[in-house]
Design a protein around this motif. Structure first.
Motif, PDB file in Angstrom:
ATOM      1  N   VAL A  49       0.980  -1.587  -0.204  1.00  0.00           N
ATOM      2  CA  VAL A  49      -0.134  -0.236  -0.038  1.00  0.00           C
ATOM      3  C   VAL A  49       0.963   0.838   0.203  1.00  0.00           C
ATOM      4  CG1 VAL A  49      -1.624   1.170   1.652  1.00  0.00           C
ATOM      5  CG2 VAL A  49      -1.943  -0.819   1.011  1.00  0.00           C
ATOM      6  N   ARG A  50       2.108   1.070   0.927  1.00  0.00           N
ATOM      7  CA  ARG A  50       2.682   2.378   0.790  1.00  0.00           C
ATOM      8  C   ARG A  50       3.738   2.478  -0.514  1.00  0.00           C
ATOM      9  NH1 ARG A  50       3.154   1.433   6.624  1.00  0.00           N
ATOM     10  NH2 ARG A  50       2.458   3.130   7.566  1.00  0.00           N
ATOM     11  N   ALA A  51       4.069   1.453  -0.949  1.00  0.00           N
ATOM     12  CA  ALA A  51       4.326   1.559  -2.259  1.00  0.00           C
ATOM     13  C   ALA A  51       3.778   2.285  -3.499  1.00  0.00           C
ATOM     14  CB  ALA A  51       5.121   0.379  -2.567  1.00  0.00           C
ATOM     15  N   ILE A  52       2.482   1.287  -3.468  1.00  0.00           N
ATOM     16  CA  ILE A  52       1.474   2.143  -4.277  1.00  0.00           C
ATOM     17  C   ILE A  52       1.325   3.473  -3.838  1.00  0.00           C
ATOM     18  CG2 ILE A  52      -1.019   2.301  -4.874  1.00  0.00           C
ATOM     19  CD1 ILE A  52      -0.633  -0.725  -4.583  1.00  0.00           C
ATOM     20  N   GLY A  53       1.106   4.248  -2.654  1.00  0.00           N
ATOM     21  CA  GLY A  53       0.959   5.896  -2.044  1.00  0.00           C
ATOM     22  C   GLY A  53       2.397   6.434  -3.156  1.00  0.00           C
ATOM     23  N   ALA A  54       3.746   5.625  -3.117  1.00  0.00           N
ATOM     24  CA  ALA A  54       4.768   6.211  -2.983  1.00  0.00           C
ATOM     25  C   ALA A  54       4.888   6.429  -5.311  1.00  0.00           C
ATOM     26  CB  ALA A  54       5.994   5.236  -2.907  1.00  0.00           C
ATOM     27  N   LEU A  55       4.124   5.675  -5.680  1.00  0.00           N
ATOM     28  CA  LEU A  55       3.915   5.858  -7.166  1.00  0.00           C
ATOM     29  C   LEU A  55       3.446   6.922  -7.826  1.00  0.00           C
ATOM     30  CD1 LEU A  55       4.310   2.155  -7.867  1.00  0.00           C
ATOM     31  CD2 LEU A  55       5.618   3.243  -8.647  1.00  0.00           C
ATOM     32  N   GLU A  56       2.269   6.827  -6.944  1.00  0.00           N
ATOM     33  CA  GLU A  56       1.131   7.871  -7.173  1.00  0.00           C
ATOM     34  C   GLU A  56       1.514   9.102  -7.126  1.00  0.00           C
ATOM     35  OE1 GLU A  56      -2.372   7.383  -4.473  1.00  0.00           O
ATOM     36  OE2 GLU A  56      -3.418   5.565  -5.607  1.00  0.00           O
ATOM     37  N   ILE A  57       2.459   9.515  -5.854  1.00  0.00           N
ATOM     38  CA  ILE A  57       3.395  11.043  -6.167  1.00  0.00           C
ATOM     39  C   ILE A  57       4.387  11.068  -6.472  1.00  0.00           C
ATOM     40  CG2 ILE A  57       4.516  12.290  -4.302  1.00  0.00           C
ATOM     41  CD1 ILE A  57       3.523  10.840  -1.741  1.00  0.00           C
ATOM     42  N   LEU A  58       4.995  10.285  -6.849  1.00  0.00           N
ATOM     43  CA  LEU A  58       6.194  10.196  -8.231  1.00  0.00           C
ATOM     44  C   LEU A  58       5.069  10.518  -9.466  1.00  0.00           C
ATOM     45  CD1 LEU A  58       8.531   7.732  -7.549  1.00  0.00           C
ATOM     46  CD2 LEU A  58       8.868   9.959  -6.837  1.00  0.00           C
ATOM     47  N   GLY A  59       4.020  10.273  -9.875  1.00  0.00           N
ATOM     48  CA  GLY A  59       3.647  10.303 -10.705  1.00  0.00           C
ATOM     49  C   GLY A  59       3.324  11.774 -10.367  1.00  0.00           C
ATOM     50  N   GLY A  60       2.296  12.025 -10.035  1.00  0.00           N
ATOM     51  CA  GLY A  60       1.768  13.277  -9.524  1.00  0.00           C
ATOM     52  C   GLY A  60       2.314  14.229 -10.498  1.00  0.00           C
ATOM     53  N   ALA A  61       4.255  14.054  -9.416  1.00  0.00           N
ATOM     54  CA  ALA A  61       4.624  14.983  -9.329  1.00  0.00           C
ATOM     55  C   ALA A  61       5.661  15.095 -11.354  1.00  0.00           C
ATOM     56  CB  ALA A  61       6.230  14.536  -8.690  1.00  0.00           C
ATOM     57  N   GLY A  62       5.485  14.409 -11.326  1.00  0.00           N
ATOM     58  CA  GLY A  62       5.868  13.597 -12.379  1.00  0.00           C
ATOM     59  C   GLY A  62       5.156  14.520 -13.692  1.00  0.00           C
ATOM     60  N   LEU A  63       4.028  14.827 -13.500  1.00  0.00           N
ATOM     61  CA  LEU A  63       2.884  14.936 -14.681  1.00  0.00           C
ATOM     62  C   LEU A  63       3.308  16.596 -14.734  1.00  0.00           C
ATOM     63  CD1 LEU A  63      -0.473  13.353 -13.949  1.00  0.00           C
ATOM     64  CD2 LEU A  63       0.692  13.648 -15.412  1.00  0.00           C
ATOM     65  N   ILE A  64       3.389  16.880 -13.823  1.00  0.00           N
ATOM     66  CA  ILE A  64       3.800  18.551 -13.591  1.00  0.00           C
ATOM     67  C   ILE A  64       5.139  19.407 -13.677  1.00  0.00           C
ATOM     68  CG2 ILE A  64       2.962  20.878 -12.087  1.00  0.00           C
ATOM     69  CD1 ILE A  64       0.754  19.612 -13.519  1.00  0.00           C
ATOM     70  N   LEU A  65       6.036  18.459 -12.967  1.00  0.00           N
ATOM     71  CA  LEU A  65       7.164  20.018 -12.115  1.00  0.00           C
ATOM     72  C   LEU A  65       8.499  19.502 -14.011  1.00  0.00           C
ATOM     73  CD1 LEU A  65       8.339  18.180  -8.620  1.00  0.00           C
ATOM     74  CD2 LEU A  65       6.851  20.173  -9.371  1.00  0.00           C
ATOM     75  N   PRO A  66       9.208  18.265 -14.715  1.00  0.00           N
ATOM     76  CA  PRO A  66       8.673  18.624 -15.471  1.00  0.00           C
ATOM     77  C   PRO A  66       8.788  19.725 -16.554  1.00  0.00           C
ATOM     78  CG  PRO A  66       8.735  16.667 -15.067  1.00  0.00           C
ATOM     79  CD  PRO A  66       7.855  16.769 -13.863  1.00  0.00           C
ATOM     80  N   ALA A  67       7.946  20.004 -16.845  1.00  0.00           N
ATOM     81  CA  ALA A  67       6.991  21.138 -17.654  1.00  0.00           C
ATOM     82  C   ALA A  67       7.256  21.570 -17.164  1.00  0.00           C
ATOM     83  CB  ALA A  67       5.175  20.695 -17.964  1.00  0.00           C
ATOM     84  N   VAL A  68       7.023  22.240 -15.876  1.00  0.00           N
ATOM     85  CA  VAL A  68       7.331  23.867 -14.963  1.00  0.00           C
ATOM     86  C   VAL A  68       8.370  23.999 -15.564  1.00  0.00           C
ATOM     87  CG1 VAL A  68       6.603  24.661 -13.185  1.00  0.00           C
ATOM     88  CG2 VAL A  68       5.200  23.606 -13.553  1.00  0.00           C
TER      89      VAL A  68
END
Length: 121
Positions: A49-68
């Motif tokens: 469950v924690r691994a899924i949470g970490a993947l979600e955080i990384l994916g969410g950050a990856g949607l925005i931060l590289p483009a910003v």
């Protein structure tokens, strides 16, 4: 089209970062006790469950931060594609658990993340 992609990516990023943080910070038993939408955690270990949470955080950050920041913007569609795969797993888990009413939500997340992946390629 660019504005639509930013809006969808921003909303998805917020949802995934919030949801992932909840999975990282909340004990598995408390998530399961939250109701029908949280009982899926019974199919996974606490670490899973924690691994899924970490993947979600990384994916969410990856949607925005590289483009910003303009650093490796190719990571945005890759993050979106990763979230598509994550949500396919979520939908399959819900199908396995016969939670058909919640699969629709997963399909919406899949469609939105696929839109961002396609649009940013």
């Amino acid at each position: 089209m660019n504005v639509a992609l930013w809006i969808v990516a921003g909303l998805l990023a917020a949802a995934y970062i919030f949801g992932g943080s909840y999975k990282l910070a909340t004990p598995k038993e408390k998530i399961a006790a939250a109701g029908a939408a949280g009982e899926w955690v019974n199919d996974f270990s606490s670490g899973g469950v924690r691994a899924i949470g970490a993947l979600e955080i990384l994916g969410g950050a990856g949607l925005i931060l590289p483009a910003v920041f303009g650093i490796a913007p190719v990571l945005v569609p890759l993050a979106a594609a990763g979230l598509v795969l994550l949500m396919i797993g979520a939908a399959l888990t819900r199908l396995h658990r016969h939670e058909l009413h919640l699969v629709l939500v997963d399909l919406i997340y899949i469609a939105l993340a696929a839109f961002v992946a396609w649009g940013r390629l």
